[in-house]
Design a protein around this motif. Structure first.
Motif, short mmCIF file in Angstrom:
data_model
loop_
_atom_site.label_atom_id
_atom_site.label_comp_id
_atom_site.label_asym_id
_atom_site.label_seq_id
_atom_site.Cartn_x
_atom_site.Cartn_y
_atom_site.Cartn_z
N SER A 81 -25.32 26.63 -41.20
CA SER A 81 -24.85 26.86 -42.57
C SER A 81 -26.02 26.65 -43.52
O SER A 81 -27.02 26.01 -43.17
CB SER A 81 -23.70 25.91 -42.95
OG SER A 81 -24.16 24.56 -43.01
N ARG A 119 -17.38 29.38 -53.13
CA ARG A 119 -18.14 30.62 -52.96
C ARG A 119 -19.07 30.53 -51.76
O ARG A 119 -19.40 31.55 -51.13
CB ARG A 119 -18.99 30.91 -54.21
CG ARG A 119 -18.20 31.31 -55.43
CD ARG A 119 -19.12 31.90 -56.48
NE ARG A 119 -19.50 33.27 -56.17
CZ ARG A 119 -20.60 33.86 -56.59
NH1 ARG A 119 -21.48 33.19 -57.32
NH2 ARG A 119 -20.86 35.11 -56.28
N LYS A 121 -18.26 28.85 -49.13
CA LYS A 121 -17.37 28.58 -48.01
C LYS A 121 -17.52 27.15 -47.49
O LYS A 121 -17.57 26.90 -46.27
CB LYS A 121 -17.60 29.60 -46.88
CG LYS A 121 -17.45 31.04 -47.34
CD LYS A 121 -17.59 32.01 -46.18
CE LYS A 121 -17.61 33.46 -46.65
NZ LYS A 121 -16.51 33.83 -47.52
N ASP A 123 -16.01 23.26 -47.45
CA ASP A 123 -14.89 22.37 -47.70
C ASP A 123 -15.32 21.24 -48.63
O ASP A 123 -16.47 20.78 -48.56
CB ASP A 123 -14.36 21.77 -46.40
CG ASP A 123 -13.69 22.81 -45.51
OD1 ASP A 123 -13.21 23.81 -46.05
OD2 ASP A 123 -13.67 22.62 -44.29
N TYR A 251 -10.83 31.83 -56.48
CA TYR A 251 -11.28 30.47 -56.18
C TYR A 251 -10.36 29.41 -56.78
O TYR A 251 -10.71 28.23 -56.81
CB TYR A 251 -12.72 30.29 -56.65
CG TYR A 251 -13.67 31.24 -55.96
CD1 TYR A 251 -13.93 31.12 -54.59
CD2 TYR A 251 -14.30 32.27 -56.66
CE1 TYR A 251 -14.77 32.00 -53.95
CE2 TYR A 251 -15.15 33.15 -56.02
CZ TYR A 251 -15.39 33.01 -54.67
OH TYR A 251 -16.22 33.89 -54.02
#
Length: 308
Positions: A81, A119, A121, A123, A251
């Motif tokens: 990520s 945006r 992704k 958490d 969102y």
């Protein structure tokens, strides 16, 4: 040798050897090397390929001097990520910290953080600090607004230790980036999570109720086995100008079940009369606070488009 970048300053990268130790400590802002941390430069090929090492990157490095703990980063391993802001790699979740008072929480800024992380992704855990200073029940009601929207929300006090064990459980086994405005006690809270690491903390300006002389760079800190946190520079504002205004409602998770009642496709949920989101707010299912913040952010994005 394989390792992880735990800090980057002025072109130097501090790489912790994989499987050893907890990284580096800070003492009034100065680095104190541990046995398994190497000061490295990155090979020029990364600049040529327009690849920049990030804090959190897993890397392959060549050891140049074992005694002085010097090395070169020769390869960046694949990232699982990557966040754009803050610019860090291999993060599992975000911990967004606000205080109950001093400074009072800006829920508009909180919504900006939540939109920004969504945006990317990511958490989110919302953490309200300084519960020992809680004044009245109004803030608690606002906290419930975010829980109702589905956000994991926790209340703690770095001063008394309230809620710290629960927070540790949420962070366990994950790499978490820490974000929030200045003065909310991020560094103090990190000190509670890892007593062996003493982060630099700043005093609060009485006039502006903001922290000063606090963290100015991203740093990866081990707070348990396979558990890391990024302490990142505080933000006073967040621009969402790279977003189109039509994206914004996506969102706000509490809008989703009401949007099917909007008469018009592409409803902005602002000027339209027959709007499902407005119906949801009228029935008490959508918070007026959240809706007002949505309108403000939507108008900002709309004005940006008109200017550019």
């Amino acid at each position: 040798m394989r390792g992880k970048i735990i800090k980057g300053i002025a072109g130097f990268y501090y790489v912790r050897e994989a499987g050893n130790g907890h990284g580096i400590e800070t003492d009034k802002g100065n680095l104190r090397k541990s046995r398994d941390v190497y000061e490295c430069k990155a090979k020029g090929i990364f600049r040529k390929d327009k690849r920049k090492p990030l804090v959190g990157d897993d890397v392959e490095m060549d050891v140049l001097d074992e005694q002085q703990h010097l090395g070169n980063i020769r390869e960046l391993l694949p990232r699982r990520s990557e966040l754009i802001r803050p610019a860090v790699a291999n993060v599992d979740q975000a911990l967004i910290i606000f205080s109950i008072v001093k400074p009072k929480p800006s829920f508009n800024l909180l919504d900006r953080f939540l939109v920004m992380m969504a945006r990317q992704k990511m958490d989110c855990i919302i953490c309200f600090n300084k519960m020992d200073m809680e004044e009245g029940q109004e803030v608690q009601k606002l906290i419930e607004v975010y829980r109702k929207c589905g956000y994991h929300t926790i209340c703690v006090s770095a001063k008394t230790g309230e809620g710290i064990c629960g927070l540790k459980d949420l962070l366990s086994g994950k790499t978490t980036t820490v974000a929030g405005p200045s003065g909310v006690g991020k560094s103090t809270l990190i000190n509670c999570l890892q007593p062996d690491i003493v982060m630099e903390t700043g005093q609060i300006s009485e006039k502006i109720e903001r922290g000063k002389h606090t963290t100015r760079h991203a740093e990866l800190i081990a707070v348990g086995e396979d558990t890391y946190i990024f302490d990142t520079p505080g933000f006073s504002s967040l621009d969402l100008f790279s977003m189109k205004k039509e994206e914004l409602s996506g969102y706000y998770p509490e809008f989703e079940k009401w949007e099917k009642y909007c008469k018009f496709a592409g409803c902005s949920h602002i000027g339209e009369r027959e709007c499902g989101v407005k119906q949801g707010m009228a029935k008490g299912d959508i918070s007026p606070l959240r809706y007002e913040n949505y309108v403000l952010l939507y108008q900002e994005l709309k004005e940006k488009k008109m200017r550019y």
